[in-house]
Design a protein around this motif. Structure first.
Motif, PDB file in Angstrom:
ATOM      1  N   LEU A  54       0.656  -1.364   0.067  1.00  0.00           N
ATOM      2  CA  LEU A  54      -0.030   0.097   0.163  1.00  0.00           C
ATOM      3  C   LEU A  54       0.866   1.295  -0.170  1.00  0.00           C
ATOM      4  O   LEU A  54       1.932   1.357   0.671  1.00  0.00           O
ATOM      5  CB  LEU A  54      -0.817   0.074   1.133  1.00  0.00           C
ATOM      6  CG  LEU A  54      -1.847   1.411   1.272  1.00  0.00           C
ATOM      7  CD1 LEU A  54      -2.779   1.344   0.255  1.00  0.00           C
ATOM      8  CD2 LEU A  54      -2.247   1.384   2.754  1.00  0.00           C
ATOM      9  N   VAL A  82      -4.275   7.276  -2.346  1.00  0.00           N
ATOM     10  CA  VAL A  82      -4.310   5.961  -1.656  1.00  0.00           C
ATOM     11  C   VAL A  82      -4.281   4.941  -2.895  1.00  0.00           C
ATOM     12  O   VAL A  82      -5.060   4.637  -3.576  1.00  0.00           O
ATOM     13  CB  VAL A  82      -5.494   5.708  -0.719  1.00  0.00           C
ATOM     14  CG1 VAL A  82      -5.406   4.051  -0.196  1.00  0.00           C
ATOM     15  CG2 VAL A  82      -5.755   6.567   0.348  1.00  0.00           C
ATOM     16  N   PRO A  84      -3.352   1.144  -4.079  1.00  0.00           N
ATOM     17  CA  PRO A  84      -3.579  -0.317  -3.671  1.00  0.00           C
ATOM     18  C   PRO A  84      -2.354  -0.695  -4.340  1.00  0.00           C
ATOM     19  O   PRO A  84      -1.345  -0.571  -5.199  1.00  0.00           O
ATOM     20  CB  PRO A  84      -4.961  -0.674  -4.218  1.00  0.00           C
ATOM     21  CG  PRO A  84      -5.538   0.303  -4.708  1.00  0.00           C
ATOM     22  CD  PRO A  84      -4.793   1.354  -4.968  1.00  0.00           C
ATOM     23  N   GLU A 108       2.257  -5.042   3.888  1.00  0.00           N
ATOM     24  CA  GLU A 108       0.977  -5.976   3.938  1.00  0.00           C
ATOM     25  C   GLU A 108       0.926  -6.389   5.329  1.00  0.00           C
ATOM     26  O   GLU A 108       0.029  -6.425   6.074  1.00  0.00           O
ATOM     27  CB  GLU A 108       1.156  -7.204   3.148  1.00  0.00           C
ATOM     28  CG  GLU A 108      -0.138  -8.300   3.200  1.00  0.00           C
ATOM     29  CD  GLU A 108      -0.204  -9.185   2.264  1.00  0.00           C
ATOM     30  OE1 GLU A 108      -1.223 -10.016   2.041  1.00  0.00           O
ATOM     31  OE2 GLU A 108       0.942  -9.335   1.608  1.00  0.00           O
ATOM     32  N   TYR A 134      -9.384   7.071  -6.011  1.00  0.00           N
ATOM     33  CA  TYR A 134      -8.119   6.871  -5.428  1.00  0.00           C
ATOM     34  C   TYR A 134      -7.619   8.197  -4.564  1.00  0.00           C
ATOM     35  O   TYR A 134      -6.608   8.009  -3.785  1.00  0.00           O
ATOM     36  CB  TYR A 134      -6.961   6.483  -6.494  1.00  0.00           C
ATOM     37  CG  TYR A 134      -7.415   5.367  -6.862  1.00  0.00           C
ATOM     38  CD1 TYR A 134      -7.051   3.964  -6.255  1.00  0.00           C
ATOM     39  CD2 TYR A 134      -7.654   5.161  -8.345  1.00  0.00           C
ATOM     40  CE1 TYR A 134      -7.380   2.895  -6.976  1.00  0.00           C
ATOM     41  CE2 TYR A 134      -7.864   3.971  -8.940  1.00  0.00           C
ATOM     42  CZ  TYR A 134      -7.851   2.685  -8.212  1.00  0.00           C
ATOM     43  OH  TYR A 134      -8.170   1.587  -8.776  1.00  0.00           O
TER      44      TYR A 134
END
Length: 304
Positions: A54, A82, A84, A108, A134
């Motif tokens: 992330l 943000v 992913p 993670e 996003y």
């Protein structure tokens, strides 16, 4: 064809980096102990690239359009992006002299710890995903709170505190709580490109069958009852990448992650990531990263 870069990130914990004219990411240069020329090849900020963690970008100043998975956003000061894991993205900056941002990469493992200790954060992340954006346009006070927390983290790290310390993790946890809290942000009304629901469904389908060898333009276009030539044009228009290029980048991203884990042979990794055979995987990998899979594995071991 523009190249894409997968930027190596730590296995656990987090990394935080500033970028501005007065701070040309020298921390990264120090970390990799390489020349600026080679650094720019490995850590390009402005090419299409992706990560296996992330990533949170806090935009501080300048003029920047941000492309992520088929959407383009015009960023304004205080916005938070943000990103992913494995999302293809890049920053489109008008003037590098005025561009300033903070990037936090969260592993993670650490993100899992945060979510297990905070059900509300997990619910807020699910909610943010349903908003289809996003980029979060934060209220001024919330934006300042996040920047203050990140400055405190950076200050402590510069003074020798390990980024695995409880205090730093707690400060980062606080920042993420603010970011993902729906009350912290305003409605997103400035998307330059709004994705239609059909394209969203196509991306979800690709994600679900990414590692299947028979994932092809013909099969996907047939599944959505579209002419393959129309589908090819439609996909490229929305993603800014051809279908096969996008699928290849995604599969190579997974391959790089598995190579870093070093648990199975590279030949098996190629098949597990959806490539029909090792030779085609090797050819695409070498073309993409300008080094062989084994060479990447060796360089990653040397980094950590």
């Amino acid at each position: 064809m523009k190249q894409s870069v997968l930027i190596p990130v730590i296995n656990k914990g987090f990394e935080i980096h500033y970028f501005s004219k007065k701070n040309q990411s020298h921390d990264w240069l120090k970390k990799y102990n390489e020349s600026a020329e080679k650094f720019s090849q490995l850590e390009s900020l402005f090419q299409l690239h992706r990560h296996d963690v992330l990533e949170v970008l806090v935009f501080l100043d300048g003029e920047c359009e941000f492309f992520c998975e088929g959407k383009t956003y015009s960023l304004r000061r205080g916005d938070v992006v943000v990103i992913p894991p494995y999302a293809v993205h890049k920053a489109i900056v008008k003037s590098i002299d005025n561009y300033e941002r903070i990037i936090v990469s969260v592993s993670e493992h650490l993100m899992g710890d945060f979510l297990s200790s905070s059900p509300s954060m997990k619910e807020n992340i699910v909610y943010q995903k349903t908003q289809g954006s996003y980029v979060l346009h934060l209220h001024s006070k919330n934006s300042q709170d996040i920047i203050s927390l990140l400055h405190e983290i950076t200050h402590r790290i510069k003074n020798g505190e390990e980024n695995s310390s409880f205090t730093l993790h707690y400060l980062l946890f606080q920042a993420l709580q603010v970011i993902f809290d729906p009350a912290s942000s305003m409605p997103n009304l400035s998307n330059k490109d709004e994705l239609d629901q059909r394209f969203v469904s196509i991306l979800e389908y690709i994600e679900s069958y990414l590692t299947e060898p028979d994932l092809s333009l013909d099969n996907v276009s047939n599944y959505f009852h579209l002419n393959k030539y129309y589908f090819s044009h439609y996909f490229k228009k929305n993603m800014n990448l051809p279908f096969y290029r996008y699928v290849s980048l995604k599969r190579l991203s997974f391959a790089v992650t598995m190579i870093k884990q070093n648990q199975i042979s590279i030949e098996k990794i190629a098949l597990k990531c959806g490539f029909s055979d090792y030779s085609s995987f090797y050819r695409l990998f070498k073309k993409e990263y300008n080094l062989s899979p084994k060479k990447l594995q060796k360089e990653y071991k040397n980094l950590y």
